[in-house]
Each structure stands twice: as structure tokens, then as C-alpha cells.
Design an enzyme around this catalytic site. Structure first.
Site, mmCIF file in Angstrom:
data_model
loop_
_atom_site.group_PDB
_atom_site.id
_atom_site.type_symbol
_atom_site.label_atom_id
_atom_site.label_comp_id
_atom_site.label_asym_id
_atom_site.label_seq_id
_atom_site.Cartn_x
_atom_site.Cartn_y
_atom_site.Cartn_z
ATOM 1 N N ASN A 1 1.212 23.417 24.615
ATOM 2 C CA ASN A 1 0.096 23.821 23.759
ATOM 3 C C ASN A 1 -1.067 24.307 24.628
ATOM 4 O O ASN A 1 -0.999 24.248 25.856
ATOM 5 C CB ASN A 1 -0.314 22.680 22.823
ATOM 6 C CG ASN A 1 -0.786 21.462 23.593
ATOM 7 O OD1 ASN A 1 -1.829 21.479 24.233
ATOM 8 N ND2 ASN A 1 0.008 20.391 23.562
ATOM 9 N N LYS A 2 -2.124 24.769 23.990
ATOM 10 C CA LYS A 2 -3.209 25.469 24.686
ATOM 11 C C LYS A 2 -4.229 24.548 25.360
ATOM 12 O O LYS A 2 -5.173 25.038 25.967
ATOM 13 C CB LYS A 2 -3.985 26.330 23.669
ATOM 14 C CG LYS A 2 -3.346 27.663 23.394
ATOM 15 C CD LYS A 2 -4.093 28.411 22.308
ATOM 16 C CE LYS A 2 -5.489 28.813 22.740
ATOM 17 N NZ LYS A 2 -6.133 29.696 21.733
#
Ligand code: C5P
Length: 216
Positions: free
Chosen positions: A26-27
């Protein structure tokens, strides 16, 4: 001010591997958690930062344990504890592939993509809250794209933690992975909004609330 307090901070994303080179991630940049760890160190706490793969300078952040997967993060938390205070800011992958392929997954001649079967990861925050040595103060984060407050409130209850720091991570907000943040600290009987500002400033405000709570 937090001298002799053992504090856990989890931060960053996790990588959940499909094979040796591919993963679900994820970011999360880990910045908000790292800033909280830095601030806690300045307050004299004994800080253990358990952090997923990030692009940050980690050398001045206390005891740092670098991990990749949720399973590794869970193990590291259990090994390093118990703690007086826990701040779970990591964006832990909720699921991982049921099996990690032993060799690189190949395309099939029929061009059919592989079907991924996922299983749930251990919930590190929830497990801390029900553990025998539950930290006195447990703080979780809720990264939401919609219904921020309602989701934060139900997370507070379901996880069994003391506070949830709720932040909007919709693509428009650019909070996740970005330089700034805006959050609402959700307690059982109170909500405190921290306006948009640098992650460093947000960390300082959260840590001030922690000091107030611990010394109350
Ligand atoms: O359930 P959700 O992922 O939205 O919960 C977010 C909060 O729970 C964060 O504090 C995160 O660090 C923690 N969490 C965890 N272990 C998981 C999933 C989330 O500690 N497997």
C-alpha cells in the site's frame, strides 16, 4: 516527560508476497509513525519503532526493527514487548495470499490470470488490546476514504483500543504517502480535530495528548 516508559510505534506498509518478487502493498510512507517515534524520543521515552519497507532515514529513531510482512510485524511486536504505551500507525495489510508460490508465477498459455486466495492477517492492534500485558494506553489509526467518524468509532470499539487517530486517505486528500496530514483523535467521550499541517506538527500534538493522558 515519558522517562522509563516503554513505547511501541508501528509504522509503514507491509508487503504480502505472492511469490519471491511480487507482493500486495500500500501507499503508506511511514512518515507519520516515524515523526511520532522521533517526538517520543525527544520526550525521553524508550521507543521501539517496528516499521515496514519505507524510504526514510531511520538511524535517529531509537530501537528500529525493520520488517516486511504482517506476520513478521506481529512476531516482532510480541518479541519486543511488553510496552507501557502502543501507537499502531502501520498500514498493515489486512490479507495475505494463502500460499506464497515457491517459484515466480508464470503466465499461462491460455492467458488466464491466476486466482488469488487470500487469508486474514493477525490483527496486531487488536491482539495487543486483549493481551495479558495490555499497554496502559493503546492508540490505533483509521485510514478511511469515507464515513471517517463512523468507521473510526466502530474501530475504537471492535479493536478495544483507547484512541483512534482517524485520517482521510482518499486520493484527493494526498494524506497517505504525502507530507501533510489532518486527523481527528477519537476517544470514547471526545473528538479532537487537528487541522491540516505537517506530519511533524501532527506528531507533536498527538504526543502532547499522550503526555497529558499518562500524567493525568
Ligand atoms: O482494520 P484496519 O486495518 O482499518 O485498522 C487500522 C488499525 O489497526 C491501525 O492502527 C493498524 O496499525 C492496525 N492494524 C493492525 N494489524 C492489522 C490490521 C490493522 O495492527 N492486521
Amino acid at each position: 516527560m515519558l522517562k522509563s516508559k516503554k513505547v511501541l510505534v508501528t509504522a509503514g506498509p507491509t508487503r504480502e508476497y505472492l511469490d519471491d518478487i511480487r507482493f500486495i502493498g500500500n501507499k503508506s510512507s511511514g512518515r507519520q509513525g516515524a515523526e511520532i517515534a522521533r517526538c517520543l524520543l525527544e520526550l525521553d521515552a524508550d521507543v521501539t519503532l517496528i516499521i515496514g519497507p519505507v524510504n526514510l532515514e531511520l538511524s535517529s529513531l531509537g530501537k528500529v526493527i525493520q520488517v516486511e510482512t504482517a506476520i513478521e510485524m506481529d512476531y516482532a511486536v510480541n518479541e519486543a514487548g511488553p510496552f507501557d504505551i502502543a501507537i499502531c500507525a502501520a498500514a498493515v495489510g489486512d490479507w495475505r495470499p494463502k500460499e506464497k508460490a515457491k517459484t515466480k508465477i508464470k503466465k499461462t498459455s491460455k492467458g488466464k490470470p491466476p486466482v488469488l486466495e487470500l487469508v486474514e492477517n493477525p490483527d496486531i492492534l487488536k491482539n495487543l488490546c486483549i493481551s495479558e500485558n495490555r499497554p496502559k494506553l493503546v492508540i490505533g489509526f483509521a485510514a478511511e476514504t469515507d464515513n471517517l467518524l463512523a468507521n473510526a468509532r466502530s474501530k475504537l470499539k471492535n479493536k478495544g483500543c483507547d484512541w483512534i487517530v482517524a485520517n482521510n486517505v482518499s486520493a484527493m486528500s494526498q494524506n497517505m504517502g504525502g507530507e501533510e496530514n489532518e486527523v481527528i483523535i477519537v476517544k470514547r467521550d471526545q473528538e479532537i480535530k487537528l487541522e491540516r499541517q505537517s506530519k511533524e506538527a501532527i506528531a507533536k500534538l498527538i504526543c502532547k495528548k499522550i503526555v497529558d493522558e499518562i500524567s493525568a
